[in-house]
Scaffold this motif. Structure first.
Motif, PDB file in Angstrom:
ATOM      1  N   MET A 162       0.800  -1.173   0.000  1.00 16.07           N
ATOM      2  CA  MET A 162       0.000   0.000   0.000  1.00 16.07           C
ATOM      3  C   MET A 162       0.836   1.225   0.000  1.00 16.07           C
ATOM      4  O   MET A 162       1.036   1.871   0.984  1.00 16.07           O
ATOM      5  N   ILE A 163       1.380   1.495  -1.076  1.00 14.60           N
ATOM      6  CA  ILE A 163       2.236   2.644  -1.227  1.00 14.60           C
ATOM      7  C   ILE A 163       1.937   3.222  -2.585  1.00 14.60           C
ATOM      8  O   ILE A 163       1.625   2.518  -3.513  1.00 14.60           O
ATOM      9  N   ILE A 164       2.003   4.520  -2.727  1.00 13.08           N
ATOM     10  CA  ILE A 164       1.509   5.150  -3.928  1.00 13.08           C
ATOM     11  C   ILE A 164       2.488   4.997  -5.087  1.00 13.08           C
ATOM     12  O   ILE A 164       2.157   5.221  -6.213  1.00 13.08           O
ATOM     13  N   LYS A 165       3.701   4.627  -4.814  1.00 11.57           N
ATOM     14  CA  LYS A 165       4.655   4.340  -5.877  1.00 11.57           C
ATOM     15  C   LYS A 165       5.434   3.105  -5.492  1.00 11.57           C
ATOM     16  O   LYS A 165       5.442   2.702  -4.335  1.00 11.57           O
ATOM     17  N   LYS A 166       6.128   2.517  -6.433  1.00 10.12           N
ATOM     18  CA  LYS A 166       6.935   1.344  -6.119  1.00 10.12           C
ATOM     19  C   LYS A 166       8.022   1.726  -5.139  1.00 10.12           C
ATOM     20  O   LYS A 166       8.708   2.718  -5.317  1.00 10.12           O
ATOM     21  N   ILE A 167       8.168   0.920  -4.083  1.00 11.55           N
ATOM     22  CA  ILE A 167       9.126   1.231  -3.040  1.00 11.55           C
ATOM     23  C   ILE A 167      10.511   0.804  -3.487  1.00 11.55           C
ATOM     24  O   ILE A 167      10.706  -0.268  -4.016  1.00 11.55           O
ATOM     25  N   GLY A 168      11.506   1.635  -3.273  1.00 16.96           N
ATOM     26  CA  GLY A 168      12.863   1.285  -3.642  1.00 16.96           C
ATOM     27  C   GLY A 168      13.412   0.185  -2.765  1.00 16.96           C
ATOM     28  O   GLY A 168      12.994  -0.007  -1.637  1.00 16.96           O
ATOM     29  N   LEU A 169      14.388  -0.563  -3.276  1.00 19.34           N
ATOM     30  CA  LEU A 169      14.995  -1.661  -2.547  1.00 19.34           C
ATOM     31  C   LEU A 169      16.465  -1.355  -2.339  1.00 19.34           C
ATOM     32  O   LEU A 169      17.078  -0.608  -3.091  1.00 19.34           O
ATOM     33  N   GLU A 193       7.693  -3.407   0.500  1.00 15.84           N
ATOM     34  CA  GLU A 193       7.781  -4.109  -0.775  1.00 15.84           C
ATOM     35  C   GLU A 193       7.168  -5.507  -0.633  1.00 15.84           C
ATOM     36  O   GLU A 193       7.335  -6.175   0.390  1.00 15.84           O
ATOM     37  N   PRO A 194       6.447  -5.998  -1.640  1.00 17.00           N
ATOM     38  CA  PRO A 194       5.898  -7.363  -1.570  1.00 17.00           C
ATOM     39  C   PRO A 194       6.965  -8.420  -1.810  1.00 17.00           C
ATOM     40  O   PRO A 194       8.018  -8.135  -2.394  1.00 17.00           O
ATOM     41  N   ILE A 195       6.695  -9.638  -1.368  1.00 20.39           N
ATOM     42  CA  ILE A 195       7.567 -10.764  -1.696  1.00 20.39           C
ATOM     43  C   ILE A 195       6.834 -11.827  -2.518  1.00 20.39           C
ATOM     44  O   ILE A 195       7.471 -12.696  -3.105  1.00 20.39           O
ATOM     45  N   PRO A 241       4.651  -8.518 -10.492  1.00 19.78           N
ATOM     46  CA  PRO A 241       4.494  -7.683 -11.680  1.00 19.78           C
ATOM     47  C   PRO A 241       5.479  -6.517 -11.659  1.00 19.78           C
ATOM     48  O   PRO A 241       5.999  -6.144 -10.611  1.00 19.78           O
ATOM     49  N   ASP A 242       5.751  -5.968 -12.805  1.00 18.98           N
ATOM     50  CA  ASP A 242       6.600  -4.796 -12.918  1.00 18.98           C
ATOM     51  C   ASP A 242       5.887  -3.783 -13.823  1.00 18.98           C
ATOM     52  O   ASP A 242       5.682  -4.051 -15.011  1.00 18.98           O
ATOM     53  N   PRO A 243       5.446  -2.657 -13.270  1.00 18.20           N
ATOM     54  CA  PRO A 243       5.732  -2.180 -11.908  1.00 18.20           C
ATOM     55  C   PRO A 243       4.797  -2.796 -10.864  1.00 18.20           C
ATOM     56  O   PRO A 243       3.761  -3.352 -11.190  1.00 18.20           O
ATOM     57  N   ILE A 244       5.212  -2.638  -9.611  1.00 15.31           N
ATOM     58  CA  ILE A 244       4.359  -3.040  -8.480  1.00 15.31           C
ATOM     59  C   ILE A 244       3.132  -2.128  -8.457  1.00 15.31           C
ATOM     60  O   ILE A 244       3.217  -0.928  -8.704  1.00 15.31           O
ATOM     61  N   TYR A 245       1.964  -2.722  -8.181  1.00 13.59           N
ATOM     62  CA  TYR A 245       0.735  -1.929  -8.156  1.00 13.59           C
ATOM     63  C   TYR A 245       0.006  -2.119  -6.832  1.00 13.59           C
ATOM     64  O   TYR A 245       0.285  -3.059  -6.082  1.00 13.59           O
ATOM     65  N   LEU A 246      -0.929  -1.230  -6.567  1.00 11.95           N
ATOM     66  CA  LEU A 246      -1.813  -1.342  -5.412  1.00 11.95           C
ATOM     67  C   LEU A 246      -3.196  -1.732  -5.899  1.00 11.95           C
ATOM     68  O   LEU A 246      -3.669  -1.200  -6.907  1.00 11.95           O
ATOM     69  N   ILE A 247      -3.837  -2.639  -5.184  1.00 11.43           N
ATOM     70  CA  ILE A 247      -5.218  -2.952  -5.501  1.00 11.43           C
ATOM     71  C   ILE A 247      -6.133  -1.947  -4.809  1.00 11.43           C
ATOM     72  O   ILE A 247      -5.696  -1.190  -3.938  1.00 11.43           O
TER      73      ILE A 247
END
Length: 278
Positions: free
Chosen positions: A1-8, A121-123, A271-277
């Motif tokens: 739940m983040i508005i953009k893909k979180i950096g790693l 970030e999701p796993i 998926p790339d990019p990571i998305y929010l449902i």
């Protein structure tokens, strides 16, 4: 739940396997990767419930995919992972109220959750599945049937509208699957990765089907991604978990944990990019 893909970020990890799950302990000369402030000094308190293969507690240790990932990240930061065993309905509230540092157990990365929680970030990803002795293949086939699922699932509101008064919410996987086994339910709606483990655990003869997309149920249209919910504003813990996930993935340690629990290959691909449902 983040508005953009979180950096790693990068960490160096080593995997140690012990009976009953991976157990990690920081050495006396441990240097933490992050300066974390936790609910209890020296401890990462993890709000958890019994939901294999995602999370479980055995001999007061975290097991399951989520549990072993968080235990390893705790070690990297010179902390001891401590489970707080709760009913599923109480897990998020324990983090929001400051009684636990992080929630575990296949919590979905959604826009609504990102507004009120810190998210990582999701796993893995997940799919809604139908579990039934009759082998129901579509969500439409469940209309008028006795169907159960866990509290807190993102699909609950949509399914309540679709199925009606015969749709029931439960506080634990054991209770909902026990009712399925005893014939009090015609079907269970569950996450695709956890349902086979529950059938095996309770020796239930039933089919697990991922139904085709149904626009009336948003979660069937787009697979959910998981996150580890954290109290809003605790950005350093979000960063610490993201760092650990990145290196565990790169080093193969995350794969070893997935393999140990028989986690489906298809659900490991993000998926790339990571998305929010929604």
């Amino acid at each position: 739940m983040i508005i953009k893909k979180i950096g790693l970020f990068s960490l160096v990890l080593a995997l140690t396997q012990m009976a009953g799950g991976f157990s990690f302990a920081a050495s006396s000369d441990c240097k933490p990767k992050h300066d974390l402030k936790t609910v209890e000094d020296g401890v990462l308190t993890v709000a958890a419930y019994q939901a294999p293969p995602y999370i479980g507690i055995e001999d007061n240790k975290l097991v399951g995919v989520d549990g072993e990932v968080l235990a390893r990240i705790a070690e990297l930061n010179c902390l001891k992972a401590k489970p707080m065993t709760l009913d599923i309905a109480a897990v998020i509230q324990a983090v929001q109220s400051g009684r636990a540092d992080v929630a575990s157990g296949d919590w979905y990365l959604s826009k609504s959750r990102a507004k009120v929680m810190g998210v990582t970030e999701p796993i893995y990803r997940d799919n809604l599945s139908i579990v039934s002795p009759s082998g129901f293949k579509t969500l439409d086939a469940l209309v008028g049937k006795r169907v159960g699922t866990l509290q807190g699932n993102m699909w609950n509101d949509d399914l309540q509208k679709l199925i009606g008064s015969t749709f029931t919410l439960y506080q634990s996987q054991q209770s909902v699957y026990t009712d399925l086994k005893n014939g009090r339910l015609d079907a269970v709606i569950d996450a695709a990765a956890s349902s086979p483990a529950q059938l095996k655990l309770l020796d239930i003869k039933a089919e697990v089907t991922v139904p085709p997309p149904d626009k009336r149920v948003g979660q069937s249209m787009k697979p959910a991604l998981n996150t580890f919910p954290i109290k809003k504003g605790n950005d350093e813990l979000v960063k610490a978990i993201n760092d650990g996930i990145k290196e565990m993935r790169d080093s193969g340690e995350l794969k070893a944990i997935f393999d140990k629990y028989g986690f489906p290959e298809a659900l490991r691909k993000l998926p790339d990019p990571i998305y929010l449902i929604e």
